[in-house]
Scaffold this motif. Structure first.
Motif, PDB file in Angstrom:
ATOM      1  N   PRO A   1      -5.125   5.724  -2.159  1.00 16.21           N
ATOM      2  CA  PRO A   1      -5.222   4.772  -3.279  1.00 16.21           C
ATOM      3  C   PRO A   1      -4.553   3.432  -3.003  1.00 16.21           C
ATOM      4  N   GLY A   2      -3.385   3.462  -2.389  1.00 15.96           N
ATOM      5  CA  GLY A   2      -2.719   2.199  -2.075  1.00 15.96           C
ATOM      6  C   GLY A   2      -3.464   1.387  -1.034  1.00 15.96           C
ATOM      7  N   ASN A   3      -3.972   2.059   0.005  1.00 17.26           N
ATOM      8  CA  ASN A   3      -4.742   1.342   1.025  1.00 17.26           C
ATOM      9  C   ASN A   3      -6.036   0.775   0.461  1.00 17.26           C
ATOM     10  N   ALA A   4      -6.666   1.516  -0.464  1.00 19.30           N
ATOM     11  CA  ALA A   4      -7.909   1.020  -1.052  1.00 19.30           C
ATOM     12  C   ALA A   4      -7.664  -0.246  -1.865  1.00 19.30           C
ATOM     13  N   LEU A   5      -6.560  -0.279  -2.604  1.00 16.80           N
ATOM     14  CA  LEU A   5      -6.256  -1.466  -3.400  1.00 16.80           C
ATOM     15  C   LEU A   5      -5.901  -2.666  -2.529  1.00 16.80           C
ATOM     16  N   MET A   6      -5.340  -2.411  -1.365  1.00 17.68           N
ATOM     17  CA  MET A   6      -4.959  -3.483  -0.458  1.00 17.68           C
ATOM     18  C   MET A   6      -6.006  -3.758   0.618  1.00 17.68           C
ATOM     19  N   ASN A   7      -7.204  -3.157   0.498  1.00 16.50           N
ATOM     20  CA  ASN A   7      -8.300  -3.400   1.442  1.00 16.50           C
ATOM     21  C   ASN A   7      -7.910  -2.989   2.860  1.00 16.50           C
ATOM     22  N   LEU A   8      -7.327  -1.805   3.005  1.00 19.14           N
ATOM     23  CA  LEU A   8      -6.877  -1.319   4.305  1.00 19.14           C
ATOM     24  C   LEU A   8      -7.502   0.040   4.603  1.00 19.14           C
ATOM     25  N   ARG A   9      -7.555   0.367   5.878  1.00 18.58           N
ATOM     26  CA  ARG A   9      -8.018   1.676   6.332  1.00 18.58           C
ATOM     27  C   ARG A   9      -7.319   1.997   7.645  1.00 18.58           C
ATOM     28  N   TYR A  10      -7.335   3.277   8.021  1.00 19.11           N
ATOM     29  CA  TYR A  10      -6.750   3.697   9.287  1.00 19.11           C
ATOM     30  C   TYR A  10      -7.783   3.604  10.406  1.00 19.11           C
ATOM     31  N   ARG A  11      -7.337   3.152  11.571  1.00 17.78           N
ATOM     32  CA  ARG A  11      -8.184   3.055  12.750  1.00 17.78           C
ATOM     33  C   ARG A  11      -7.496   3.722  13.925  1.00 17.78           C
TER      34      ARG A  11
ATOM     35  N   ALA B 181       0.830  -1.208   0.000  1.00 22.74           N
ATOM     36  CA  ALA B 181       0.000   0.000   0.000  1.00 22.74           C
ATOM     37  C   ALA B 181       0.862   1.254   0.000  1.00 22.74           C
ATOM     38  N   ALA B 182       1.928   1.250   0.805  1.00 22.42           N
ATOM     39  CA  ALA B 182       2.823   2.415   0.814  1.00 22.42           C
ATOM     40  C   ALA B 182       3.511   2.593  -0.531  1.00 22.42           C
ATOM     41  N   ARG B 183       3.918   1.488  -1.143  1.00 19.56           N
ATOM     42  CA  ARG B 183       4.573   1.574  -2.446  1.00 19.56           C
ATOM     43  C   ARG B 183       3.613   2.064  -3.516  1.00 19.56           C
ATOM     44  N   LEU B 184       2.373   1.617  -3.466  1.00 17.87           N
ATOM     45  CA  LEU B 184       1.378   2.065  -4.434  1.00 17.87           C
ATOM     46  C   LEU B 184       1.083   3.553  -4.278  1.00 17.87           C
ATOM     47  N   ASP B 185       1.081   4.047  -3.062  1.00 19.04           N
ATOM     48  CA  ASP B 185       0.887   5.482  -2.848  1.00 19.04           C
ATOM     49  C   ASP B 185       2.035   6.288  -3.459  1.00 19.04           C
ATOM     50  N   VAL B 186       3.252   5.789  -3.322  1.00 19.87           N
ATOM     51  CA  VAL B 186       4.398   6.469  -3.928  1.00 19.87           C
ATOM     52  C   VAL B 186       4.295   6.467  -5.450  1.00 19.87           C
ATOM     53  N   GLU B 187       3.895   5.337  -6.014  1.00 18.78           N
ATOM     54  CA  GLU B 187       3.741   5.256  -7.465  1.00 18.78           C
ATOM     55  C   GLU B 187       2.622   6.176  -7.958  1.00 18.78           C
ATOM     56  N   MET B 188       1.542   6.271  -7.209  1.00 17.98           N
ATOM     57  CA  MET B 188       0.454   7.165  -7.581  1.00 17.98           C
ATOM     58  C   MET B 188       0.916   8.615  -7.573  1.00 17.98           C
ATOM     59  N   SER B 189       1.667   9.006  -6.559  1.00 13.42           N
ATOM     60  CA  SER B 189       2.202  10.370  -6.508  1.00 13.42           C
ATOM     61  C   SER B 189       3.152  10.634  -7.671  1.00 13.42           C
ATOM     62  N   ALA B 190       3.965   9.636  -8.044  1.00 12.70           N
ATOM     63  CA  ALA B 190       4.880   9.808  -9.175  1.00 12.70           C
ATOM     64  C   ALA B 190       4.118   9.951 -10.493  1.00 12.70           C
ATOM     65  N   MET B 191       3.042   9.205 -10.656  1.00  7.55           N
ATOM     66  CA  MET B 191       2.232   9.322 -11.871  1.00  7.55           C
ATOM     67  C   MET B 191       1.577  10.696 -11.971  1.00  7.55           C
TER      68      MET B 191
END
Length: 330
Positions: A97-107, A43-53
């Motif tokens: 975006p990364g958390n959504a793809l990995m089915n995660l959320r903050y609690r 999820a963290a890596r996907l967030d970085v890739e989204m920011s780069a895009m």
């Protein structure tokens, strides 16, 4: 001895009922919540890739501007994109975006620890509060921006040079010590995360913002389609890099020449230009005996590399070369 009446049984049952409920609640509260560490890292890596895009698309807007102008404001651009992702995800109680793809959320782990009696799956609990969201933005977006700007400013001013004033050198030393302490703390937090599976970074640990699954019934979906394409393309490119130096381009062209268009349809410019570099020869030479024009360096290197070089226009063996307009052969 009189047997117990029904009222006595009812009163005994009422006394034991709260105890059984409390024991059941305490037993129900101890539910291990195992969140995949790989999911959190992905999820963290996907967030970085989204920011780069997003950054790549935004940079294309400024392609017609002065070169190097956007480079001066790169930290501001990165902070702006990170703020946009935070504004439309965490601030509105939605996953990144990364958390959504990995089915995660903050609690909010502070509140979740006080609601053990209401736990059914181990994933319940409220999201982040407004102060937590603001502190998350200040620490992740503002902190990263200020530190990058401070580093670039100190490097530009050369605070670390011995010729600088003692105050500048002292500030440079403080910055280096702070960076070293932060890296050491991040490393220790990484070891703790690998052991417990909680809090990927120091910001999440300080805010008690834990990643949990959004849906307990959603499995981790892994698609290897993109990876397979990458592997096939890498192997194919390596094969081409191995085979292309071994191929003779002139021989391949001669094999394919019968399938090309008719020679009578070629223009006058094609007969004047060198068939190797496709430009007008600066030092024109003629291949003998077919009399076709070549650049001196082109035909000289081809004849030196291949003993039986054939003309690329007529496929006849080149016996010798001669400068155009000179009667003596070479």
């Amino acid at each position: 001895m009189t047997p117990p009446r029904d009222d006595d049984w009812i009163r005994s049952y009422q006394r034991l009922l709260p105890q059984s409920q409390s024991l059941h609640a305490s037993h129900r509260s101890v539910i291990p919540v195992a969140i995949s560490r790989v999911n959190q890292f992905d999820a963290a890596r996907l967030d970085v890739e989204m920011s780069a895009m997003l950054k790549e698309q935004l940079v294309k807007v400024f392609t017609l501007m002065k070169p190097g102008m956007l480079f001066q404001y790169e930290p501001e651009l990165d902070a702006f994109l990170e703020f946009l992702i935070w504004r439309f995800s965490i601030w509105v109680d939605k996953p990144t975006p990364g958390n959504a793809l990995m089915n995660l959320r903050y609690r909010d782990e502070r509140v979740a620890a006080q609601q053990f009696g209401l736990v059914r799956t181990g994933l319940e609990g409220p999201g982040l509060t407004a102060p937590q969201k603001i502190l998350y933005c200040v620490a992740s977006v503002g902190g990263q921006y200020l530190f990058s700007r401070l580093q670039s400013f100190s490097a530009f001013r050369r605070w670390g040079d011995s010729e600088q004033r003692p105050l500048a050198r002292r500030l440079w030393t403080v910055i280096q010590h702070i960076e070293g302490i932060y890296k050491a703390a991040s490393f220790l937090n990484l070891l703790s995360f690998l052991y417990t599976g909680r809090y990927r970074n120091l910001i999440e640990k300080a805010l008690k913002a834990r990643l949990v699954y959004r849906s307990p019934h959603m499995n981790r979906s892994v698609s290897f389609e993109y990876m397979n394409r990458q592997l096939v393309w890498n192997e194919f490119s390596e094969m081409l890099l191995l085979l292309l130096p071994l191929l003779n381009s002139s021989a391949v062209k001669n094999i394919l020449s019968p399938f090309a268009k008719d020679k009578s349809s070629s223009s006058k410019e094609d007969t004047v230009n060198c068939p190797i570099c496709q430009v007008d020869p600066a030092i024109p030479f003629i291949a003998l005996p077919c009399q076709h024009r070549y650049c001196y360096y082109c035909i000289r290197t081809r004849c030196a590399s291949a003993a039986s070089f054939r003309c690329l226009r007529c496929n006849e063996p080149v016996v010798a070369i001669q400068r155009e307009g000179v009667s003596s052969g070479k």
